[in-house]
Design an enzyme around this catalytic site. Structure first.
Site, PDB file in Angstrom:
ATOM      1  N   ARG A 103      50.525  52.780  33.468  1.00 26.59           N
ATOM      2  CA  ARG A 103      51.027  51.432  33.802  1.00 26.59           C
ATOM      3  C   ARG A 103      52.542  51.330  33.681  1.00 26.59           C
ATOM      4  NH1 ARG A 103      46.662  47.833  34.071  1.00 26.59           N
ATOM      5  NH2 ARG A 103      44.963  48.196  32.615  1.00 26.59           N
ATOM      6  N   ASP A 123      46.851  51.002  36.526  1.00 23.91           N
ATOM      7  CA  ASP A 123      46.437  52.086  35.635  1.00 23.91           C
ATOM      8  C   ASP A 123      45.332  52.940  36.234  1.00 23.91           C
ATOM      9  OD1 ASP A 123      44.390  49.999  35.427  1.00 23.91           O
ATOM     10  OD2 ASP A 123      43.572  51.238  33.814  1.00 23.91           O
ATOM     11  N   THR A 158      37.893  40.044  42.707  1.00 23.52           N
ATOM     12  CA  THR A 158      38.600  39.418  41.586  1.00 23.52           C
ATOM     13  C   THR A 158      39.257  38.109  42.029  1.00 23.52           C
ATOM     14  OG1 THR A 158      39.028  41.603  40.649  1.00 23.52           O
ATOM     15  CG2 THR A 158      40.383  39.793  39.829  1.00 23.52           C
ATOM     16  N   GLY A 190      47.212  44.294  35.150  1.00 27.83           N
ATOM     17  CA  GLY A 190      47.927  44.991  36.220  1.00 27.83           C
ATOM     18  C   GLY A 190      49.136  44.259  36.778  1.00 27.83           C
ATOM     19  N   ASP A 242      41.703  44.736  46.387  1.00 26.63           N
ATOM     20  CA  ASP A 242      40.927  45.868  46.868  1.00 26.63           C
ATOM     21  C   ASP A 242      39.678  45.300  47.555  1.00 26.63           C
ATOM     22  OD1 ASP A 242      40.412  48.828  46.688  1.00 26.63           O
ATOM     23  OD2 ASP A 242      38.805  48.215  45.362  1.00 26.63           O
ATOM     24  N   SER A 243      38.549  45.213  46.870  1.00 29.60           N
ATOM     25  CA  SER A 243      37.369  44.588  47.479  1.00 29.60           C
ATOM     26  C   SER A 243      37.603  43.093  47.728  1.00 29.60           C
ATOM     27  CB  SER A 243      36.148  44.763  46.565  1.00 29.60           C
ATOM     28  OG  SER A 243      36.267  43.952  45.422  1.00 29.60           O
ATOM     29  N   GLY A 244      38.473  42.499  46.937  1.00 30.61           N
ATOM     30  CA  GLY A 244      38.737  41.056  47.041  1.00 30.61           C
ATOM     31  C   GLY A 244      37.930  40.237  46.041  1.00 30.61           C
ATOM     32  N   LYS A 275      44.798  46.440  49.894  1.00 33.84           N
ATOM     33  CA  LYS A 275      44.036  47.524  50.547  1.00 33.84           C
ATOM     34  C   LYS A 275      43.005  46.865  51.442  1.00 33.84           C
ATOM     35  CE  LYS A 275      43.473  50.614  46.686  1.00 33.84           C
ATOM     36  NZ  LYS A 275      42.510  51.347  45.839  1.00 33.84           N
ATOM     37  N   GLU A 310      48.757  38.771  41.698  1.00 34.64           N
ATOM     38  CA  GLU A 310      47.872  39.923  41.441  1.00 34.64           C
ATOM     39  C   GLU A 310      48.623  41.219  41.780  1.00 34.64           C
ATOM     40  OE1 GLU A 310      45.737  41.426  39.969  1.00 34.64           O
ATOM     41  OE2 GLU A 310      43.738  41.090  40.772  1.00 34.64           O
ATOM     42  N   ASP A 311      48.210  42.308  41.141  1.00 32.64           N
ATOM     43  CA  ASP A 311      48.842  43.599  41.459  1.00 32.64           C
ATOM     44  C   ASP A 311      48.320  44.151  42.782  1.00 32.64           C
ATOM     45  OD1 ASP A 311      46.287  44.064  40.405  1.00 32.64           O
ATOM     46  OD2 ASP A 311      46.899  45.696  39.079  1.00 32.64           O
ATOM     47  N   PHE A 340      43.913  55.671  45.674  1.00 33.93           N
ATOM     48  CA  PHE A 340      43.948  55.087  44.332  1.00 33.93           C
ATOM     49  C   PHE A 340      45.385  55.180  43.822  1.00 33.93           C
ATOM     50  CE2 PHE A 340      43.413  54.585  39.823  1.00 33.93           C
ATOM     51  CZ  PHE A 340      42.553  53.500  39.798  1.00 33.93           C
TER      52      PHE A 340
HETATM   53  P1  IMP Z   1      39.078  43.882  43.594  1.00 32.91           P
HETATM   54  O1  IMP Z   1      38.371  42.882  42.762  1.00 32.91           O
HETATM   55  O2  IMP Z   1      38.132  44.955  44.113  1.00 32.91           O
HETATM   56  O3  IMP Z   1      39.917  43.298  44.698  1.00 32.91           O
HETATM   57  O4  IMP Z   1      39.991  44.708  42.648  1.00 32.91           O
HETATM   58  C1  IMP Z   1      41.118  44.231  42.168  1.00 32.91           C
HETATM   59  C2  IMP Z   1      41.460  44.882  40.842  1.00 32.91           C
HETATM   60  O5  IMP Z   1      41.045  46.252  40.765  1.00 32.91           O
HETATM   61  C3  IMP Z   1      42.938  44.890  40.720  1.00 32.91           C
HETATM   62  O6  IMP Z   1      43.353  43.777  39.984  1.00 32.91           O
HETATM   63  C4  IMP Z   1      43.237  46.174  40.000  1.00 32.91           C
HETATM   64  O7  IMP Z   1      43.278  45.920  38.614  1.00 32.91           O
HETATM   65  C5  IMP Z   1      42.077  47.080  40.278  1.00 32.91           C
HETATM   66  N1  IMP Z   1      42.423  48.076  41.330  1.00 32.91           N
HETATM   67  C6  IMP Z   1      42.083  48.054  42.625  1.00 32.91           C
HETATM   68  N2  IMP Z   1      42.580  49.116  43.290  1.00 32.91           N
HETATM   69  C7  IMP Z   1      43.289  49.820  42.365  1.00 32.91           C
HETATM   70  C8  IMP Z   1      44.084  51.023  42.457  1.00 32.91           C
HETATM   71  O8  IMP Z   1      44.269  51.665  43.496  1.00 32.91           O
HETATM   72  N3  IMP Z   1      44.655  51.424  41.285  1.00 32.91           N
HETATM   73  C9  IMP Z   1      44.521  50.744  40.114  1.00 32.91           C
HETATM   74  N4  IMP Z   1      43.796  49.621  39.993  1.00 32.91           N
HETATM   75  C10 IMP Z   1      43.192  49.164  41.121  1.00 32.91           C
HETATM   76 MG    MG Z   2      44.094  43.812  38.125  1.00 34.33          MG
END
Ligand code: IMP
Ligand code: MG
Length: 179
Positions: free
Chosen positions: A170, A164, A111, A48, A107-109, A136, A103-104, A157
């Site tokens: 993408r 993607d 990753t 991403g 979201d949850s944090g 987010k 990072e792109d 989303f």
């Molecule tokens: P996390 O681990 O929940 O913070 O998610 C992070 C990863 O989920 C990002 O690196 C994205 O690849 C993917 N992701 C989270 N939200 C979105 C979204 O709205 N669209 C596309 N990919 C997302």
């Molecule tokens: Mg990603």
């Protein structure tokens, strides 16, 4: 509104708005790291962050080393699986380095939490910061406070500009809400 067979897309940030914001982030990074004794080691999280990384690094005017990891927690759904997969996690020694994760979207944090812990377990970097194009915060499950944030976004989303939905979109030069 742009329709494809599967999804309706509404543009959230245009190509111009994204570039303008990245210029601001890059200027801040240039300022913050200007006195660093060693190159920034920028770790881009594939897939991403590819496009954000490519645009950001060309606006950084300091010595920089580029590394990639591939981490995913999403699968093919719009909701994170919560399970971290690491198909590519090879890093050079990062001891005493200025490490910047790119990072792109956070979201949850999970990753970034995983990657930060991995780096701290394996190495002793001089500094460890996070730059993300999108955050987010409303969906955060683990506390992550990124150092550089392009845009704070609501719980939509998003696709385009590297992001993607099921590996599609993408390549779009803008960011869109995917319904
Ligand atoms: P996390 O681990 O929940 O913070 O998610 C992070 C990863 O989920 C990002 O690196 C994205 O690849 C993917 N992701 C989270 N939200 C979105 C979204 O709205 N669209 C596309 N990919 C997302
Ligand atoms: Mg990603």
């Amino acid at each position: 509104m742009i329709s494809s067979e599967k999804n309706k897309l509404s543009v959230l940030y245009s190509e111009e708005e994204i570039q303008a914001r990245i210029t601001v982030l890059a200027n801040k990074i240039n300022f913050d790291y200007k006195d660093s004794a060693s190159p920034i080691v920028l770790i881009s999280v594939l897939k991403g962050a590819l496009i954000f990384t490519a645009d950001l690094i060309r606006k950084i005017n300091l010595p920089l080393q580029l590394e990639f990891v591939k981490i995913s927690s999403y699968g093919s759904q719009k909701i994170s699986s919560g399970k971290i997969e690491t198909p590519l996690l090879n890093l050079p020694p990062l001891n005493n380095k200025e490490v910047l994760i790119v990072e792109d979207i956070i979201d949850s944090g999970r990753t970034i939490h995983f990657l930060e812990n991995y780096i701290k377990d394996q190495f002793s970097p001089k500094s460890l910061k996070v730059a993300t194009l999108l955050s987010k915060s409303v969906r955060r499950e683990v506390q992550i406070n990124p150092d550089y944030v392009g845009f704070e976004v609501d719980d939509h989303f998003l696709v385009g500009y590297g992001l993607d939905y099921d590996e599609d979109y993408r390549h779009l030069p803008y960011l869109a809400i995917c319904n």
